[in-house]
Design a protein around this motif. Structure first.
Motif, mmCIF file in Angstrom:
data_model
loop_
_atom_site.group_PDB
_atom_site.id
_atom_site.type_symbol
_atom_site.label_atom_id
_atom_site.label_comp_id
_atom_site.label_asym_id
_atom_site.label_seq_id
_atom_site.Cartn_x
_atom_site.Cartn_y
_atom_site.Cartn_z
ATOM 1 N N LYS A 36 -7.141 -25.240 -22.948
ATOM 2 C CA LYS A 36 -5.942 -24.402 -22.878
ATOM 3 C C LYS A 36 -5.321 -24.459 -21.484
ATOM 4 O O LYS A 36 -4.106 -24.489 -21.338
ATOM 5 C CB LYS A 36 -6.298 -22.954 -23.249
ATOM 6 C CG LYS A 36 -6.731 -22.794 -24.701
ATOM 7 C CD LYS A 36 -7.099 -21.355 -25.041
ATOM 8 C CE LYS A 36 -7.580 -21.250 -26.473
ATOM 9 N NZ LYS A 36 -8.000 -19.890 -26.862
ATOM 10 N N ASN A 72 1.668 -24.495 -26.007
ATOM 11 C CA ASN A 72 1.438 -25.327 -27.183
ATOM 12 C C ASN A 72 2.005 -26.735 -27.009
ATOM 13 O O ASN A 72 1.348 -27.730 -27.331
ATOM 14 C CB ASN A 72 2.066 -24.664 -28.414
ATOM 15 C CG ASN A 72 1.768 -25.407 -29.695
ATOM 16 O OD1 ASN A 72 0.632 -25.402 -30.145
ATOM 17 N ND2 ASN A 72 2.752 -26.070 -30.273
ATOM 18 N N GLN A 73 3.238 -26.841 -26.499
ATOM 19 C CA GLN A 73 3.831 -28.163 -26.345
ATOM 20 C C GLN A 73 3.018 -29.018 -25.367
ATOM 21 O O GLN A 73 2.881 -30.230 -25.554
ATOM 22 C CB GLN A 73 5.278 -28.038 -25.857
ATOM 23 C CG GLN A 73 6.026 -29.379 -25.813
ATOM 24 C CD GLN A 73 6.044 -30.082 -27.167
ATOM 25 O OE1 GLN A 73 6.360 -29.478 -28.193
ATOM 26 N NE2 GLN A 73 5.679 -31.360 -27.190
ATOM 27 N N GLN A 75 -0.135 -28.980 -25.021
ATOM 28 C CA GLN A 75 -1.306 -29.498 -25.740
ATOM 29 C C GLN A 75 -0.906 -30.597 -26.728
ATOM 30 O O GLN A 75 -1.651 -31.560 -26.913
ATOM 31 C CB GLN A 75 -2.017 -28.352 -26.460
ATOM 32 C CG GLN A 75 -2.719 -27.386 -25.500
ATOM 33 C CD GLN A 75 -3.791 -26.567 -26.189
ATOM 34 O OE1 GLN A 75 -3.579 -26.020 -27.272
ATOM 35 N NE2 GLN A 75 -4.958 -26.473 -25.563
ATOM 36 N N PRO A 94 -7.420 -25.153 -29.077
ATOM 37 C CA PRO A 94 -5.987 -24.926 -29.301
ATOM 38 C C PRO A 94 -5.512 -23.553 -28.808
ATOM 39 O O PRO A 94 -6.107 -22.535 -29.127
ATOM 40 C CB PRO A 94 -5.844 -25.059 -30.816
ATOM 41 C CG PRO A 94 -7.197 -24.796 -31.365
ATOM 42 C CD PRO A 94 -8.164 -25.288 -30.338
ATOM 43 N N SER A 95 -4.411 -23.563 -28.066
ATOM 44 C CA SER A 95 -3.802 -22.301 -27.629
ATOM 45 C C SER A 95 -3.172 -21.579 -28.806
ATOM 46 O O SER A 95 -3.223 -20.356 -28.905
ATOM 47 C CB SER A 95 -2.741 -22.569 -26.557
ATOM 48 O OG SER A 95 -3.321 -22.840 -25.312
ATOM 49 N N ASN A 96 -2.554 -22.374 -29.660
ATOM 50 C CA ASN A 96 -1.960 -21.838 -30.889
ATOM 51 C C ASN A 96 -2.649 -22.537 -32.041
ATOM 52 O O ASN A 96 -2.600 -23.765 -32.141
ATOM 53 C CB ASN A 96 -0.456 -22.096 -30.905
ATOM 54 C CG ASN A 96 0.222 -21.463 -32.110
ATOM 55 O OD1 ASN A 96 -0.173 -21.689 -33.256
ATOM 56 N ND2 ASN A 96 1.246 -20.665 -31.872
ATOM 57 N N SER A 97 -3.283 -21.768 -32.899
ATOM 58 C CA SER A 97 -4.163 -22.361 -33.904
ATOM 59 C C SER A 97 -3.426 -23.164 -34.968
ATOM 60 O O SER A 97 -4.049 -23.951 -35.688
ATOM 61 C CB SER A 97 -4.994 -21.258 -34.566
ATOM 62 O OG SER A 97 -5.794 -20.611 -33.611
ATOM 63 N N GLY A 99 -0.029 -24.413 -34.133
ATOM 64 C CA GLY A 99 1.040 -25.139 -33.464
ATOM 65 C C GLY A 99 0.740 -26.596 -33.159
ATOM 66 O O GLY A 99 1.654 -27.376 -32.892
ATOM 67 N N VAL A 100 -0.541 -26.972 -33.178
ATOM 68 C CA VAL A 100 -0.914 -28.343 -32.839
ATOM 69 C C VAL A 100 -1.282 -29.163 -34.073
ATOM 70 O O VAL A 100 -1.757 -30.295 -33.944
ATOM 71 C CB VAL A 100 -2.097 -28.374 -31.846
ATOM 72 C CG1 VAL A 100 -1.674 -27.829 -30.492
ATOM 73 C CG2 VAL A 100 -3.278 -27.570 -32.385
ATOM 74 N N THR A 121 -8.813 -23.948 -35.654
ATOM 75 C CA THR A 121 -7.441 -24.151 -36.113
ATOM 76 C C THR A 121 -7.217 -23.304 -37.371
ATOM 77 O O THR A 121 -8.152 -22.776 -37.968
ATOM 78 C CB THR A 121 -7.195 -25.631 -36.449
ATOM 79 O OG1 THR A 121 -8.184 -26.074 -37.389
ATOM 80 C CG2 THR A 121 -7.242 -26.489 -35.197
ATOM 81 N N SER A 166 -3.444 -17.094 -32.033
ATOM 82 C CA SER A 166 -4.748 -17.687 -31.755
ATOM 83 C C SER A 166 -5.793 -17.090 -32.687
ATOM 84 O O SER A 166 -5.868 -15.869 -32.842
ATOM 85 C CB SER A 166 -5.151 -17.431 -30.300
ATOM 86 O OG SER A 166 -6.533 -17.647 -30.121
#
Length: 322
Positions: A36, A72-73, A75, A94-97, A99-100, A121, A166
């Protein structure tokens, strides 16, 4: 789970171009790591442990990170970068579960094994496997402890959450409430705030919430930086029970000094070691990781409560990270 194909046949293999997931550089299996941030001591420990395990196994680690918790971007860009470098596998917190997921799907389509570390995720099967703390169970331990430490006092609770979106944030929050015996919206919850796990944001939030209600007697914190911010805001007020999760050496020392009542330790070194080993094993013999692997957690306090298994800070300082 989707089928994966790695173009690895032995230690002398070289990477392939284009799709198919080349995986070795100079005879070494390459492992990508996306955390992160690069500044949080927890992720520093994760990265350093992954590097040590890769070195031990004769592999190469390529560590990348977002610029901040919630980037998120950043990552997504890191995953694309690692795909372009034909890594054998990617370990990601993942920072955003969710978003990636697009970048992860593209990586897996290239034959790259992807493993979530620390943070799952959403959905969980977007990756091949997840190696992490059971954050719901850790939250339950935290909630049970804070409730027990309050004794007969009615709860007047503040909840300092992490980053919306998250899974860690969701699981710890819900686990804490389950352990405490409350639900979202209960009268005993006097306020909530988003802190992104940041000490300064947590301190400001706690100051505002405490000014609004001076009867606050307990605080849930997503992590130890948020707990440190809460403690600063409360000026060390001993009657307020602060519970946290992480298990850093700084956090354990804050338990020992009385700033926090307890913390729940997790084990990033173990996550990193298992993740690196899983990528290397898959690259070498196609032993594919799958499912959820719990790396465990441990309640740490010097004020144990009846019926709750815990370790003291002496044990915590021998097993902490950071």
């Amino acid at each position: 789970m989707t089928g994966l194909t790695l173009l690895v046949t032995g230690c002398t293999s070289t990477k392939s171009g284009g799709s198919g997931g080349g995986s070795q550089s100079g005879g070494k299996v390459t492992v990508g790591l996306v955390t992160k941030t690069n500044s949080n001591p927890y992720f520093v420990k994760l990265r350093d442990s992954a590097k040590a395990e890769a070195d031990k196994r004769g592999a190469k680690l390529i560590p990348l990170a977002g610029k901040f918790d919630g980037d998120n971007q950043g990552q997504v860009d890191a995953i694309n970068n690692l795909v372009a470098q034909n890594v054998a596998g990617i370990l990601i917190t993942p920072s955003n579960s969710s978003g990636v997921l697009g970048a992860i799907k593209a990586a897996r389509a290239k034959g790259i094994v992807v493993i979530a570390l620390d943070t799952a995720t959403e959905p969980a099967d977007a990756v091949d496997a997840t190696i992490a703390t059971d954050n719901t169970a850790a939250g339950v331990s935290q909630g049970k402890y804070v409730k027990a430490a309050l004794g007969k006092r009615k709860p007047a609770l503040v909840m300092l959450d992490g980053t919306p979106g998250s899974t860690v944030n969701t699981q710890r929050h819900s686990g804490f409430l389950k352990g405490f015996g409350l639900k979202d919206g209960s009268p005993g919850i006097k306020g909530t705030a988003v802190t992104n796990g940041d000490q300064t944001k947590a301190q400001t939030a706690m100051e505002n919430l405490y000014q609004r209600d001076r009867d606050v007697n307990s605080v849930y914190t997503l992590n130890e930086p948020a707990a440190a911010g809460a403690s600063e805001a409360l000026g060390g007020k001993k009657s307020v029970v602060i519970g946290s999760i992480d298990g850093s050496c700084a956090g354990v020392r804050n338990v020992r000094s009385g700033k926090f009542a307890a913390t729940v330790m997790q084990f990033p070194k173990k996550m990193a070691q298992l993740g690196v080993d899983a990528v290397i094993d898959y690259a070498k013999d196609k032993k594919k990781p799958s499912g959820f692997i719990d790396t465990g957690s441990q309640l740490i306090t010097d004020k144990p409560q009846p019926g709750l298994e815990s370790k003291d800070t002496a044990w915590g300082l021998k097993n902490c990270w950071g």
